[in-house]
Write a protein that holds these residues in place. Sequence first.
Motif, short mmCIF file in Angstrom:
data_model
loop_
_atom_site.label_atom_id
_atom_site.label_comp_id
_atom_site.label_asym_id
_atom_site.label_seq_id
_atom_site.Cartn_x
_atom_site.Cartn_y
_atom_site.Cartn_z
N HIS A 1 -2.98 59.39 22.25
CA HIS A 1 -4.11 60.17 21.46
C HIS A 1 -3.78 60.95 20.35
O HIS A 1 -4.36 60.87 19.06
N TRP A 2 -2.27 61.55 20.36
CA TRP A 2 -1.80 62.33 18.98
C TRP A 2 -1.67 61.26 17.96
O TRP A 2 -1.54 61.81 16.90
N MET A 3 -1.00 60.10 18.41
CA MET A 3 -0.72 59.28 17.04
C MET A 3 -2.15 58.80 16.67
O MET A 3 -1.91 58.76 15.36
N GLU A 4 -3.14 58.50 17.11
CA GLU A 4 -4.22 58.04 16.49
C GLU A 4 -4.82 59.30 15.85
O GLU A 4 -5.46 59.04 14.76
N HIS A 5 -4.57 60.38 16.41
CA HIS A 5 -5.15 61.78 15.64
C HIS A 5 -4.56 61.83 14.12
O HIS A 5 -5.00 62.28 13.34
N GLY B 1 4.13 52.58 13.98
CA GLY B 1 3.97 53.55 14.88
C GLY B 1 5.43 53.28 15.88
O GLY B 1 5.84 52.24 16.10
N ALA B 2 5.66 54.46 16.68
CA ALA B 2 6.83 54.35 17.69
C ALA B 2 6.46 55.26 18.89
O ALA B 2 5.95 56.65 18.60
N VAL B 3 6.80 54.79 20.00
CA VAL B 3 6.51 55.63 21.40
C VAL B 3 8.01 55.48 21.77
O VAL B 3 8.36 54.65 22.31
N ASP B 4 8.71 56.83 21.72
CA ASP B 4 10.18 56.90 22.09
C ASP B 4 10.34 57.51 23.26
O ASP B 4 10.40 58.63 23.26
N GLY C 1 -3.28 59.29 12.29
CA GLY C 1 -3.69 58.20 11.56
C GLY C 1 -3.30 56.89 11.99
O GLY C 1 -3.11 56.03 11.31
N LEU C 2 -2.63 56.76 13.02
CA LEU C 2 -2.19 55.53 13.52
C LEU C 2 -3.56 54.54 13.86
O LEU C 2 -4.38 54.79 14.36
#
Length: 331
Positions: free
Chosen positions: A141-145, A220-223, A147-148
């Motif tokens: 949600h926040w990554m797309e918000h 992007g990265a989800v860490d 610009g992802l």
Amino acid sequence: MKTFQALRLFETEAGGIPDARFVTLSEDELSPGNVLIRVAYTSVNYKDALAAAGINRIIRNYPRIGGIDLTGTVARSEDSRFQEGDQVIVHGFGLGVDRDGGYAEYARIDGDMVLHLPEGLGLFDAAVLGVAGYTAALSVHWMEHNGLTPAGGPVIVTGATGGVASVAIDILSGRGYSVAAMTGKAEAHAYLRELGAAEILDPAIAVPSSRPMDSARWGGAVDSVGGEVLGWILRTLAPEGVAASFGNAGGAEFGASVLPFILRGARLIGINGNSPMALREVVWNKLAGEYRPRHLDRIAEVVTFDQLPGVMENMRNRLTRGRTVVRMRSA
Ligand SMILES: NC(=O)c1ccc[n+]([C@@H]2O[C@H](COP(=O)([O-])OP(=O)(O)OC[C@H]3O[C@@H](n4cnc5c(N)ncnc54)[C@H](OP(=O)(O)O)[C@@H]3O)[C@@H](O)[C@H]2O)c1
């Protein structure tokens, strides 16, 4: 209901390993709350596994029932927003840490902490998601918000076989992202590909470096891992890339330069799953809708209540995969 079973942690010595015992309790021995929930499912999160071993002093007041998420049915309510039979989910707000959590057949919870299950999501699927699935969805949600988009390049997911990471891979691949999964478990490659990973990476490539930036690779990265892995992610994010940091399974400290921020527009966003209620409603509705993972049955490992202590030990020893869901007697 006269009495019921709970897994309760008792303090042995200040800062020591708590003693975990299955006990028989009555309702008035639970933390107070105006909604009584019959627990159907709970789960094992990394934080639960650490708390049960007294690591990082996550729990400070004993005795305590752990379990940082639960799904269940309202048995009685003094809060007009909830009626007997409503299906609900609870996580965060100190559940299983500062107040008794999901590792019991009943929980008494303040209505302000309780969320109705969104339309289309059952008690089991919501428990497979739990805190981990919520954190994965909040990251997307926040990554797309920020610009992802799939056009920005592949998204790397670290600690890939973990609970948050497994759900993140499923959501991202379902939304058209090319996902690179970083795992230390060689035997889990087939599992990660089933969830939708297009590429699998060994953590050995994320070595520390004095260079401020390396070749740009990730949109992007989800860490989940933190530490040196997060430093490496920042060095390898593509221009305008977005990284979500929520975990410290591999360490809390990391080295970084400002250059990825000022020369590549790198965005590092922090994710705290203990969100306000209004945000939870938005993100849970996405989990039931456009983010809905396609492989929850594959991600879930279902165990019984009495297996819980052993599962937490396995998680601390990095022997678990995906999400471990505890099926309670009422499910
Ligand atoms: N900020 C928040 O609100 C929030 C919410 C939920 C979780 N978290 C945090 O996010 C992280 C993941 O949680 P989870 O519930 O998904 O845990 P999990 O199921 O145990 O997954 C963690 C994964 O990280 C990897 N890992 C474990 N130990 C490691 C180590 N020493 N070095 C490097 N990698 C290691 C493993 O993946 P591989 O074996 O595949 O490499 C493991 O499966 C934890 O740090 C947790 O505390 C934070």
